[in-house]
Motif scaffolding. Structure first.
Motif, PDB file in Angstrom:
ATOM      1  N   SER A 124      89.884  62.085 116.019  1.00 41.26           N
ATOM      2  CA  SER A 124      89.606  63.511 116.061  1.00 41.26           C
ATOM      3  C   SER A 124      88.507  63.830 115.053  1.00 41.26           C
ATOM      4  N   LEU A 125      87.813  64.913 115.307  1.00 42.46           N
ATOM      5  CA  LEU A 125      86.740  65.353 114.419  1.00 42.46           C
ATOM      6  C   LEU A 125      87.369  65.954 113.168  1.00 42.46           C
ATOM      7  N   ASN A 126      86.959  65.440 111.999  1.00 41.56           N
ATOM      8  CA  ASN A 126      87.543  65.901 110.736  1.00 41.56           C
ATOM      9  C   ASN A 126      86.521  66.504 109.793  1.00 41.56           C
ATOM     10  N   GLY A 127      85.298  66.627 110.199  1.00 38.12           N
ATOM     11  CA  GLY A 127      84.305  67.260 109.343  1.00 38.12           C
ATOM     12  C   GLY A 127      82.892  67.038 109.845  1.00 38.12           C
ATOM     13  N   ILE A 128      82.004  67.928 109.433  1.00 36.41           N
ATOM     14  CA  ILE A 128      80.577  67.855 109.780  1.00 36.41           C
ATOM     15  C   ILE A 128      79.796  67.982 108.489  1.00 36.41           C
ATOM     16  N   TYR A 129      78.884  67.038 108.253  1.00 39.68           N
ATOM     17  CA  TYR A 129      78.176  66.971 106.967  1.00 39.68           C
ATOM     18  C   TYR A 129      76.680  66.773 107.178  1.00 39.68           C
ATOM     19  N   ARG A 130      75.906  67.340 106.295  1.00 41.15           N
ATOM     20  CA  ARG A 130      74.456  67.200 106.340  1.00 41.15           C
ATOM     21  C   ARG A 130      74.022  65.851 105.764  1.00 41.15           C
ATOM     22  N   GLU A 131      74.726  65.371 104.746  1.00 44.29           N
ATOM     23  CA  GLU A 131      74.381  64.124 104.065  1.00 44.29           C
ATOM     24  C   GLU A 131      75.351  63.008 104.440  1.00 44.29           C
ATOM     25  N   TYR A 132      74.817  61.815 104.671  1.00 46.14           N
ATOM     26  CA  TYR A 132      75.643  60.652 104.987  1.00 46.14           C
ATOM     27  C   TYR A 132      76.587  60.318 103.840  1.00 46.14           C
ATOM     28  N   SER A 133      76.090  60.423 102.609  1.00 45.03           N
ATOM     29  CA  SER A 133      76.916  60.097 101.446  1.00 45.03           C
ATOM     30  C   SER A 133      78.125  61.022 101.329  1.00 45.03           C
ATOM     31  N   GLU A 134      77.952  62.288 101.678  1.00 40.01           N
ATOM     32  CA  GLU A 134      79.069  63.235 101.638  1.00 40.01           C
ATOM     33  C   GLU A 134      80.109  62.883 102.704  1.00 40.01           C
ATOM     34  N   CYS A 135      79.652  62.522 103.884  1.00 33.83           N
ATOM     35  CA  CYS A 135      80.551  62.116 104.954  1.00 33.83           C
ATOM     36  C   CYS A 135      81.345  60.883 104.536  1.00 33.83           C
ATOM     37  N   GLN A 136      80.670  59.915 103.940  1.00 33.78           N
ATOM     38  CA  GLN A 136      81.322  58.693 103.467  1.00 33.78           C
ATOM     39  C   GLN A 136      82.342  59.004 102.365  1.00 33.78           C
ATOM     40  N   ARG A 137      81.976  59.885 101.461  1.00 30.69           N
ATOM     41  CA  ARG A 137      82.866  60.232 100.357  1.00 30.69           C
ATOM     42  C   ARG A 137      84.144  60.867 100.868  1.00 30.69           C
ATOM     43  N   VAL A 138      84.031  61.822 101.780  1.00 32.77           N
ATOM     44  CA  VAL A 138      85.212  62.507 102.315  1.00 32.77           C
ATOM     45  C   VAL A 138      86.044  61.550 103.173  1.00 32.77           C
ATOM     46  N   GLY A 139      85.385  60.713 103.953  1.00 27.47           N
ATOM     47  CA  GLY A 139      86.110  59.732 104.762  1.00 27.47           C
ATOM     48  C   GLY A 139      86.905  58.770 103.901  1.00 27.47           C
ATOM     49  N   SER A 140      86.299  58.288 102.842  1.00 29.35           N
ATOM     50  CA  SER A 140      86.974  57.374 101.932  1.00 29.35           C
ATOM     51  C   SER A 140      88.125  58.076 101.205  1.00 29.35           C
ATOM     52  N   TYR A 141      87.905  59.313 100.798  1.00 29.23           N
ATOM     53  CA  TYR A 141      88.954  60.078 100.120  1.00 29.23           C
ATOM     54  C   TYR A 141      90.158  60.287 101.037  1.00 29.23           C
ATOM     55  N   GLY A 142      89.905  60.655 102.284  1.00 24.41           N
ATOM     56  CA  GLY A 142      90.996  60.842 103.235  1.00 24.41           C
ATOM     57  C   GLY A 142      91.759  59.561 103.489  1.00 24.41           C
ATOM     58  N   ASP A 143      91.045  58.447 103.520  1.00 20.89           N
ATOM     59  CA  ASP A 143      91.695  57.144 103.686  1.00 20.89           C
ATOM     60  C   ASP A 143      92.571  56.826 102.474  1.00 20.89           C
ATOM     61  N   ASP A 144      92.056  57.086 101.284  1.00 20.58           N
ATOM     62  CA  ASP A 144      92.827  56.853 100.055  1.00 20.58           C
ATOM     63  C   ASP A 144      94.080  57.734  99.987  1.00 20.58           C
ATOM     64  N   GLN A 145      93.973  58.965 100.486  1.00 18.15           N
ATOM     65  CA  GLN A 145      95.097  59.903 100.450  1.00 18.15           C
ATOM     66  C   GLN A 145      96.117  59.645 101.557  1.00 18.15           C
ATOM     67  N   GLY A 146      95.776  58.775 102.509  1.00 15.55           N
ATOM     68  CA  GLY A 146      96.684  58.474 103.610  1.00 15.55           C
ATOM     69  C   GLY A 146      96.621  59.464 104.755  1.00 15.55           C
ATOM     70  N   TRP A 147      95.570  60.256 104.799  1.00 11.47           N
ATOM     71  CA  TRP A 147      95.417  61.237 105.877  1.00 11.47           C
ATOM     72  C   TRP A 147      95.072  60.559 107.186  1.00 11.47           C
ATOM     73  N   TRP A 148      94.369  59.422 107.130  1.00 10.49           N
ATOM     74  CA  TRP A 148      94.028  58.652 108.319  1.00 10.49           C
ATOM     75  C   TRP A 148      93.928  57.183 107.956  1.00 10.49           C
ATOM     76  N   ASP A 149      94.044  56.335 108.968  1.00 15.26           N
ATOM     77  CA  ASP A 149      94.003  54.896 108.751  1.00 15.26           C
ATOM     78  C   ASP A 149      92.591  54.338 108.834  1.00 15.26           C
ATOM     79  N   GLY A 150      91.783  54.902 109.687  1.00 16.07           N
ATOM     80  CA  GLY A 150      90.405  54.449 109.838  1.00 16.07           C
ATOM     81  C   GLY A 150      89.511  55.648 110.066  1.00 16.07           C
ATOM     82  N   TRP A 151      88.239  55.512 109.755  1.00 16.36           N
ATOM     83  CA  TRP A 151      87.316  56.628 109.911  1.00 16.36           C
ATOM     84  C   TRP A 151      85.902  56.090 110.092  1.00 16.36           C
TER      85      TRP A 151
END
Length: 72
Positions: free
Chosen positions: A30-57
């Motif tokens: 599912s779509l979990n965010g829209i970002y202008r910068e690749y680094s921001e997208c990576q940061r949020v994806g990694s954070y969500g993975d660390d928090q257990g919100w999703w298994d892969g991103w």
């Protein structure tokens, strides 16, 4: 007539249920965010993975919008 109507209603409901169950895979992204910068997208994806919100991103660039889309 009531029995026929009840049987038809049950058949229609069972058919619709079987179609809706097979419509999406168990782990659909599912779509979990829209970002202008690749680094921001990576940061949020990694954070969500660390928090257990999703298994892969993944972050996907959509050139028609000029944004990165985070799918998880």
């Amino acid at each position: 007539m009531r029995k026929v109507r009840a049987v038809l209603a049950s058949a229609v409901l069972a058919g619709g249920m079987s179609l809706s169950i097979g419509a999406a895979p168990a782990h659909a992204e599912s779509l979990n965010g829209i970002y202008r910068e690749y680094s921001e997208c990576q940061r949020v994806g990694s954070y969500g993975d660390d928090q257990g919100w999703w298994d892969g991103w993944r972050c996907e660039w959509k050139s028609q919008y000029y944004y990165y889309f985070l799918y998880a």
